[in-house]
Design an enzyme around this catalytic site. Structure first.
Site, short mmCIF file in Angstrom:
data_model
loop_
_atom_site.label_atom_id
_atom_site.label_comp_id
_atom_site.label_asym_id
_atom_site.label_seq_id
_atom_site.Cartn_x
_atom_site.Cartn_y
_atom_site.Cartn_z
N GLU A 193 0.81 -1.22 0.00
CA GLU A 193 0.00 0.00 0.00
C GLU A 193 0.84 1.27 0.00
OE1 GLU A 193 -0.62 -2.59 2.03
OE2 GLU A 193 -2.60 -3.28 1.41
N HIS A 262 -9.65 -4.47 11.01
CA HIS A 262 -10.31 -4.34 9.71
C HIS A 262 -11.58 -3.52 9.78
CE1 HIS A 262 -7.57 -7.57 8.71
NE2 HIS A 262 -7.94 -7.54 7.44
#
Lengths: 460, 336
Positions: A193, A262
């Site tokens: 990322e 998450h």
């Protein structure tokens, strides 16, 4: 002309220091780069180098002197052919004025308001012409259509991210795009990322319009340095030269039973940052119209989607080019008694609460912020001027959240219109738990909204 | 270019260069040296604030690379950026005025020493976060390839940044997608105060891309001709669509990491030794004198011209006004 060598500042905070040692004596020749003295600062002992060529004419401050002020002359340097006799004039010369001059030249602005940012002129939603057909689309399809339409329209738009191409999107948002646009414009990235966010920023600096998909914004924490330090700040730091037209998009906030790492809602994190625009839509029509606007915007846009909304169906106008203004909230339902403000999935809770409140005789006005930066405070303030009460709803944590920002704004801008303190409904101040019962408790509940709305209306 | 990383011999015999070329390198490197000395002086007078990282000692790296690149090739680097900007043709006035935080600076005084840009000169910064420019430079290369140009992105970073995770992430993507990026590692041997040997398990930094099959070469970064020759080879590689390449420039900074660094982590002999035996400007000066391309007086005249240019820049940097208060709120967002 003889040159004065001044006591140098050797750290951002140094005001004075000790001239510990001279490494040259009068009559020595020096060249640029030669070490001429050692100076003790508050932090360290530093070497001072000569900048000009010449002969040391006079040492004005003896070695070992404490508290020598920055910019005080410490020695005189003579040019070729000058003798010590020419020093007199120089020593009595006033200290250089340039250090204090610049600050004094610019008067402070008379009032902060004089330089306040101009209020943004934000257009209203375009009128949907009478007779326009509506199609029912999922948020997922609306997002895909928005990207496909913009990629057809502008060759510089491309999509990159994990699993966006061959896998057709981890949440199937990019379904079909690879087939239509090929792997030059729909690019699968490795799971890096930080790296691919930076590559996206560089591509934007290089004249492209990247859409960078994060599989979830939780993983964008790896990349947040590039989003904030590189994408958001560079225009300002370059005096307006460097543009960064890029969209960072993906699901944000809680999904279902995926636990704390998450499930975070980053709304307030990104909304905090000047140089970004931040969008968090609820409906499919807004998702489509605002994603198209985000892709066309010349600024970095953080586009926060919601996994639990991807499959929801909404009516979307069948128009060739449905683009909505960034920075405009929407009054979803009018009401006279209390204003409920939220965004993204929070609107699902709000709309349930609105129906329930109607049953107990409370007319709630529902506002979907849609954009979090710039925040459309005008629409919220106007509503509160009518209802005199406000409850904010978000899936993020309460501390320094979107609700906190709205409360502060209402206190300063609509204090006299409030008949009750603004109440905030948010996620509980804990990492999101995995267990089904605890997870439910940690997220905002419709019942919490109803209770808060009743409380601000002073009803049981 | 071999695909396996291979070290070049240090200080290889450079091919003789013509007079005009050598004079240009001499002038360009001297401009950086004198500019930096003056910047150090202005810092000492309190006219430059914050951090100020000088490039003195490393001049041959950017000057040699600039000599090899062509119009449209991009340069991006970290915070030790003054030399890169001057070599790319940005004006000494504009750079110095940015250092003093004035309206006439490249970023109107809003960026400072570490954050300057010139899209006109293909200089993409000036980045303050160690290593962040590496993915960004890789993205510039992605844009070049996407648009079908054959331009190359020169992405500079230091030995310190070469340990950052995002450097490896970027290298992987560059190799995977065969992007035209040349990673120039300016190994000045110290990441702030930590020497390469104390920070890096593999000290041959030209091998940084080995895990991704990116070729690398070690170059004498104190020799402008060696730098230029290596850059030319690297450009040919990148333009031919063969993907990224790493050039490790062995160089040395004479000054501390920033103006407030006393540099006590190295021995007293180290700096004078580098200055005396490896100085990049003295090296070119010697070539000019030995080949009788110039005499001492002619070189002195060049020095004088450069001093005048730098003095003028310093004066501009002090006379240019501070940015207007209205500038506080401009350039945050572009008009949609």
């Amino acid at each position: 002309m003889p040159t004065e060598i001044l006591m140098p500042a050797l750290s951002p905070t140094m005001e004075e220091g000790t001239l510990a040692k001279w490494l040259v004596k009068e009559g020595d020749n020096v060249a640029p780069g030669d070490v001429i003295a050692e100076i003790e600062t508050d932090k360290a002992t530093m070497e001072v180098e000569a900048v000009d060529e010449g002969t040391v004419g006079k040492l004005l401050v003896p070695a070992g002197t404490d508290n020598v002020k920055v910019n005080e002359p410490i020695a005189i340097l003579l040019e070729d052919g000058e003798d010590a006799g020419s020093i007199n004039g120089a020593v009595s010369a006033p200290p250089p004025a340039q250090a204090e001059a610049p600050a004094a030249e610019t008067p402070a602005p008379e009032a902060p308001a004089a330089v306040a940012p101009a209020a943004l002129e934000i257009a209203q939603d375009p009128d949907v012409p009478a007779g326009t057909e509506f199609t029912e689309l999922t948020v997922r399809e609306a997002l895909r259509d928005a990207m496909a339409e913009e990629m057809r329209r502008d060759e510089t738009v491309f999509l990159m991210g994990e699993e966006v191409a061959y896998y057709q999107g981890a949440y199937k948002v990019s379904q079909g795009l690879l087939d239509e646009f090929g792997d030059r414009r729909v690019i699968d990235t490795p799971i890096t990322e930080h790296g691919f966010a930076g590559v996206g920023v560089g591509a934007a600096f290089g004249g492209l319009r990247p859409i960078v998909e994060f599989m979830t914004f939780n993983f964008a924490m790896q990349a947040i340095d590039q989003i904030i330090n590189s994408a958001a700040k560079t225009r300002y730091m370059s005096g307006g030269q460097m543009g960064c037209p890029i969209v960072f998009r993906g699901p944000n906030a809680a999904a279902a039973r995926v636990a704390a790492q998450h499930s975070q809602d980053y709304s307030s994190w990104y909304a905090h940052v000047p140089g970004l625009k931040v969008i968090a839509p609820w409906t499919a029509a807004d998702a489509k119209g605002l994603l198209k606007a985000a892709i066309r915007d010349p600024n970095p846009v953080v586009f926060l989607e919601h996994e639990l909304l991807y499959g929801k169906r909404f009516d979307v106008p069948k128009l060739d080019d449905y683009v909505l203004p960034i920075g405009r909230a929407r009054v979803v339902k009018e009401g006279a008694d209390v204003t409920l403000v939220s965004h993204s999935r929070g609107m699902e809770y709000v709309m349930e609460a609105v129906a329930a409140l109607e049953g107990v005789g409370i007319g709630a006005e529902a506002i979907d912020l849609r954009t979090l930066r710039p925040l459309d405070t005008g629409t919220v303030i106007n509503s509160v001027r009518k209802t005199n009460r406000c409850v904010t709803v978000e899936e993020g944590w309460p501390v320094c959240g979107i609700g906190a920002e709205l409360s502060a704004t209402l206190m300063s801008e609509a204090f006299d219109d409030l008949d009750a303190p603004v109440l905030r409904v948010s996620a509980k101040d804990v990492p999101l738990p995995y267990a089904a019962n605890l997870e439910k408790m940690a997220l905002p509940q419709v019942a919490d909204i109803i209770a808060a709305a009743k409380a601000v209306c002073y009803k049981e | 270019m071999a695909t396996a990383p291979k070290a070049a011999s240090r200080r290889r015999a450079a091919a003789p260069a013509p007079k005009e070329e050598l004079l240009k390198y001499y002038r360009d490197m001297l401009l950086i040296r004198r500019f930096e000395e003056r910047a150090g002086q202005l810092y000492g007078q309190g006219l430059i604030g914050g951090f100020c990282h000088l490039y003195i000692g490393q001049e041959a790296v950017i000057v040699g690379i600039e000599a090899a690149l062509e119009d449209g090739d991009q340069v991006i680097t970290g915070y030790r950026d003054h030399g890169h900007m001057l070599a790319m043709g940005m004006s000494a006035d504009g750079v110095m005025a940015e250092l003093t935080g004035r309206e006439g600076g490249y970023s109107k005084g809003k960026g400072g020493s570490m954050h300057m840009f010139s899209t006109e000169k293909n200089f993409f910064g000036g980045h303050g976060i160690v290593g962040a420019q590496v993915p960004i430079g890789t993205g510039l290369a992605l844009a070049n390839k996407y648009k079908g140009t054959d331009r190359v992105s020169f992405t500079f970073f230091g030995d310190g940044a070469s340990n950052q995770g995002q450097v490896f992430e970027a290298m992987n993507m560059a190799a995977l997608w065969k992007l035209p990026v040349i990673y120039v590692i300016e190994n000045n041997q110290y990441a702030m105060g930590t020497s390469v040997t104390r920070a890096t398990a593999e000290t041959h930094l030209y091998r940084r891309g080995a895990a991704f099959n990116i070729p690398g070469e070690e170059v004498d970064g104190m020799d402008v001709l060696a730098v230029k020759a290596a850059a030319e080879k690297a450009i040919a590689h990148a333009r031919a669509g063969k993907g990224p390449i790493v050039l490790e420039m062995k160089t040395y900074r004479y000054r501390g990491h920033s103006m407030s660094d006393p540099a006590k982590y190295r021995t007293r002999e180290e700096v004078p030794d580098a200055r005396e035996h490896h100085d990049p400007i003295e090296h070119v000066k010697k070539m000019l004198l030995d080949a009788k391309f110039a005499n001492e007086d002619e070189l002195k005249a060049i020095d004088k011209e450069i001093r005048a240019e730098v003095t003028e820049a310093a004066e501009f940097a002090q006379s240019s006004p501070e940015p207007a208060p209205e500038e506080l709120y401009t350039d945050v967002l572009a008009e949609a």
